[in-house]
Scaffold this motif. Structure first.
Motif, PDB file in Angstrom:
ATOM      1  N   ALA A  28       0.942  -1.127  -0.157  1.00  0.00           N
ATOM      2  CA  ALA A  28       0.119  -0.191  -0.043  1.00  0.00           C
ATOM      3  C   ALA A  28       0.864   1.137  -0.119  1.00  0.00           C
ATOM      4  O   ALA A  28       0.611   2.326  -0.732  1.00  0.00           O
ATOM      5  N   ALA A  29       2.020   1.221   0.921  1.00  0.00           N
ATOM      6  CA  ALA A  29       2.884   2.420   0.789  1.00  0.00           C
ATOM      7  C   ALA A  29       3.645   2.732  -0.422  1.00  0.00           C
ATOM      8  O   ALA A  29       3.633   3.770  -0.976  1.00  0.00           O
ATOM      9  N   ALA A  30       4.216   1.683  -1.014  1.00  0.00           N
ATOM     10  CA  ALA A  30       4.728   1.649  -2.262  1.00  0.00           C
ATOM     11  C   ALA A  30       3.851   2.271  -3.353  1.00  0.00           C
ATOM     12  O   ALA A  30       4.412   3.203  -4.364  1.00  0.00           O
ATOM     13  N   LEU A 168      -8.805   4.551  -4.190  1.00  0.00           N
ATOM     14  CA  LEU A 168      -9.976   3.920  -4.666  1.00  0.00           C
ATOM     15  C   LEU A 168      -9.451   2.344  -4.929  1.00  0.00           C
ATOM     16  O   LEU A 168     -10.071   1.226  -4.560  1.00  0.00           O
ATOM     17  N   GLN A 169      -8.203   2.060  -5.496  1.00  0.00           N
ATOM     18  CA  GLN A 169      -7.817   0.932  -5.727  1.00  0.00           C
ATOM     19  C   GLN A 169      -7.614   0.116  -4.496  1.00  0.00           C
ATOM     20  O   GLN A 169      -7.917  -1.193  -4.500  1.00  0.00           O
ATOM     21  N   LEU A 170      -6.849   0.742  -3.517  1.00  0.00           N
ATOM     22  CA  LEU A 170      -6.586  -0.062  -2.186  1.00  0.00           C
ATOM     23  C   LEU A 170      -7.785  -0.073  -1.629  1.00  0.00           C
ATOM     24  O   LEU A 170      -7.996  -1.345  -0.910  1.00  0.00           O
ATOM     25  N   SER A 171      -8.621   0.900  -1.619  1.00  0.00           N
ATOM     26  CA  SER A 171     -10.132   0.258  -0.815  1.00  0.00           C
ATOM     27  C   SER A 171     -10.805  -0.764  -1.446  1.00  0.00           C
ATOM     28  O   SER A 171     -11.577  -1.791  -0.791  1.00  0.00           O
ATOM     29  N   PHE A 176     -12.160  -6.364  -1.202  1.00  0.00           N
ATOM     30  CA  PHE A 176     -12.193  -7.919  -1.668  1.00  0.00           C
ATOM     31  C   PHE A 176     -11.647  -9.027  -0.716  1.00  0.00           C
ATOM     32  O   PHE A 176     -11.950  -9.935  -0.453  1.00  0.00           O
ATOM     33  N   LEU A 177     -10.421  -8.325   0.123  1.00  0.00           N
ATOM     34  CA  LEU A 177      -9.626  -9.129   1.167  1.00  0.00           C
ATOM     35  C   LEU A 177     -10.336  -9.542   2.155  1.00  0.00           C
ATOM     36  O   LEU A 177     -10.576 -10.787   2.793  1.00  0.00           O
ATOM     37  N   ILE A 178     -11.358  -8.289   2.539  1.00  0.00           N
ATOM     38  CA  ILE A 178     -12.129  -8.648   3.790  1.00  0.00           C
ATOM     39  C   ILE A 178     -13.348  -9.576   3.484  1.00  0.00           C
ATOM     40  O   ILE A 178     -13.530 -10.429   4.362  1.00  0.00           O
ATOM     41  N   ILE A 179     -13.851  -9.485   2.219  1.00  0.00           N
ATOM     42  CA  ILE A 179     -15.002 -10.419   1.819  1.00  0.00           C
ATOM     43  C   ILE A 179     -14.294 -11.714   1.768  1.00  0.00           C
ATOM     44  O   ILE A 179     -14.955 -12.804   2.328  1.00  0.00           O
ATOM     45  N   ALA A 180     -13.312 -11.678   1.125  1.00  0.00           N
ATOM     46  CA  ALA A 180     -12.550 -13.284   0.966  1.00  0.00           C
ATOM     47  C   ALA A 180     -12.070 -13.952   2.281  1.00  0.00           C
ATOM     48  O   ALA A 180     -12.432 -15.097   2.513  1.00  0.00           O
ATOM     49  N   TYR A 181     -11.636 -13.005   3.137  1.00  0.00           N
ATOM     50  CA  TYR A 181     -10.942 -13.542   4.564  1.00  0.00           C
ATOM     51  C   TYR A 181     -12.493 -14.139   5.439  1.00  0.00           C
ATOM     52  O   TYR A 181     -12.377 -15.112   5.690  1.00  0.00           O
ATOM     53  N   THR A 182     -13.592 -13.131   5.449  1.00  0.00           N
ATOM     54  CA  THR A 182     -14.804 -13.538   5.972  1.00  0.00           C
ATOM     55  C   THR A 182     -15.265 -14.840   5.692  1.00  0.00           C
ATOM     56  O   THR A 182     -15.649 -15.809   6.216  1.00  0.00           O
ATOM     57  N   VAL A 183     -15.401 -14.996   4.267  1.00  0.00           N
ATOM     58  CA  VAL A 183     -16.012 -16.374   3.421  1.00  0.00           C
ATOM     59  C   VAL A 183     -14.914 -17.347   4.022  1.00  0.00           C
ATOM     60  O   VAL A 183     -15.478 -18.511   4.514  1.00  0.00           O
ATOM     61  N   PHE A 184     -13.514 -17.237   3.647  1.00  0.00           N
ATOM     62  CA  PHE A 184     -12.907 -18.565   3.961  1.00  0.00           C
ATOM     63  C   PHE A 184     -12.658 -18.654   5.458  1.00  0.00           C
ATOM     64  O   PHE A 184     -12.727 -19.875   5.819  1.00  0.00           O
TER      65      PHE A 184
END
Length: 413
Positions: A28-30, A168-171, A176-184
């Motif tokens: 994110a920082a890069a 916007l991209q990072l959001s 996506f990662l939050i949804i994926a983490y929640t599902v998995f």
């Protein structure tokens, strides 16, 4: 003594989580730094374009005798500017503009002589000029006549979009990662629950036969030795009944527990009396508080909660000490507080949350499941459990919060 294997596994898991978080933060920082680098370069380029546009406009006005080919070239340079810009004199009067809304810069007005004129909207220009003044510092151009022009401009649409694009991209990636983490995570927990349920029911099934046999052997011993009222056999029978309760607990894992209204004080007192005589005489038990407080309980599960907490308290006391339970309430919030205190070795403040994690234990032979299961069973009662206070070498107090006189639907065990 700390179970090194379980503690290592827990710490290793936390270490991987930290490394993944740091890697994500680095990406994110890069991304933000590189985008900021591009924005700065593009911003410098746009400022140069604004300067070229202003100078070319000045050249057209100040060099009327130049040949047509050169004038055409200067016009082409001027018209190549693709960012909104305004030139004003030193008094703030607008002289020229570029790339503004044509529907606002040219509006038709009708005079009394029915002649149509093209004029510009002063309010729109002032608004745009104010935006540009806030956006960038002006570019100063000295005129041959001694006057000064001020060139104002604002970022192009491409530059503005580039500024917000990484966020916007990072959001979107984070979402996506939050949804994926929640599902998995949900799938993983569901699989773990299925394994737990299967193992628990199999354990209950395996315990059933020997427990029934023990009950039969006890009856034969009573008959053979005419010991119907023997105290030792009575306590043995209580232990066998306790094993039957434990097997029944495991058999009901995965099903919805039945919760009914019970007075809390006698329920705790009954188990404490059972537990007291199976513990060292050097450990003293005390139950205090309101005897009339009532909550929805599943007796078998609630006994299990008290059992785990009392066992933990006994293990925390190395030789001699006290264990006390105090029952109070908060009438305003309709809550019941059950405080279980011991005079054991205490818990470091850094472990107040982690002790409820599966696999975390400070015992050499422990599995680290007691408090994890305890928290889960408290959740079934729609309650809370946490470390209220603890001091190394002086003891610990756990607090259970239950709702009183509250209707709710229980969840599955």
């Amino acid at each position: 003594m700390v179970n090194k294997e379980h503690l290592y596994q827990y710490n290793n898991k936390q270490r991987w989580k930290l490394l993944l978080f740091l890697f994500a933060a680095f990406i994110a920082a890069a991304s933000l730094l590189y985008t900021n680098y591009l924005v700065k370069n593009l911003s410098r380029s746009e400022r140069t374009k604004a300067e070229v546009w202003a100078m070319s406009t000045k050249s057209i006005i100040s060099m009327p005798d130049v040949d047509d080919e050169f004038i055409s070239f200067v016009y082409a340079v001027r018209d190549s500017l693709s960012i909104p810009a305004i030139i004003t004199d030193s008094a703030g009067n607008i002289i020229f503009w570029r790339q503004l809304d044509s529907t606002k810069t040219n509006i038709q007005t009708q005079t009394d002589s029915a002649v149509t004129h093209l004029e510009y909207d002063p309010g729109y220009f002032q608004k745009q000029l104010s935006l540009m003044q806030r956006n960038h510092a002006p570019i100063y151009l000295k005129l041959d006549t001694g006057g000064t022009w001020l060139v104002y401009y604002r970022d192009s649409d491409a530059l503005r979009q580039l500024r917000i694009f990484p966020y916007l991209q990072l959001s979107l990636i984070a979402l996506f990662l939050i949804i994926a983490y929640t599902v998995f995570n949900s799938i993983k927990k569901s699989e773990q629950n299925q394994v737990w349920v299967g193992m628990a029911k199999e354990a209950a099934h395996q315990l059933g036969t020997p427990i029934s046999s023990l009950m039969g052997w006890l009856e034969l011993v009573r008959i053979k030795y005419a010991a119907q009222d023997d105290s030792i056999l009575n306590e043995m029978e209580r232990d066998v009944n306790r094993l039957e309760i434990v097997a029944d607990r495991f058999s009901k894992i995965g099903s919805t527990p039945t919760l009914t209204n019970h007075l809390i004080y006698p329920v705790i007192l009954d188990y404490m009396n059972y537990f007291r005589i199976r513990t060292s005489e050097k450990i003293h038990f005390e139950l205090t508080g309101d005897k009339n407080l009532e909550a929805k309980l599943n007796i078998q599960l609630f006994d299990w909660i008290i059992e785990n907490l009392l066992k933990n308290a006994v293990n925390a006391i190395e030789s001699e000490g006290n264990i006390s339970i105090n029952i109070t309430d908060n009438i305003a919030k309709e809550e019941i507080f059950i405080d279980i205190s011991d005079t054991g070795k205490g818990i470091p403040k850094s472990n107040f949350e982690t002790i409820f994690q599966p696999g975390f234990t400070t015992r050499k032979r422990g599995w680290g499941l007691g408090l994890s299961l305890t928290k889960r069973m408290v959740d079934y009662h729609q309650g809370q459990i946490f470390v209220k206070e603890s001091e190394i070498g002086k003891g610990t107090t756990f607090r259970i919060i239950l709702k009183s006189n509250l209707k709710y639907e229980p969840t599955q065990v």
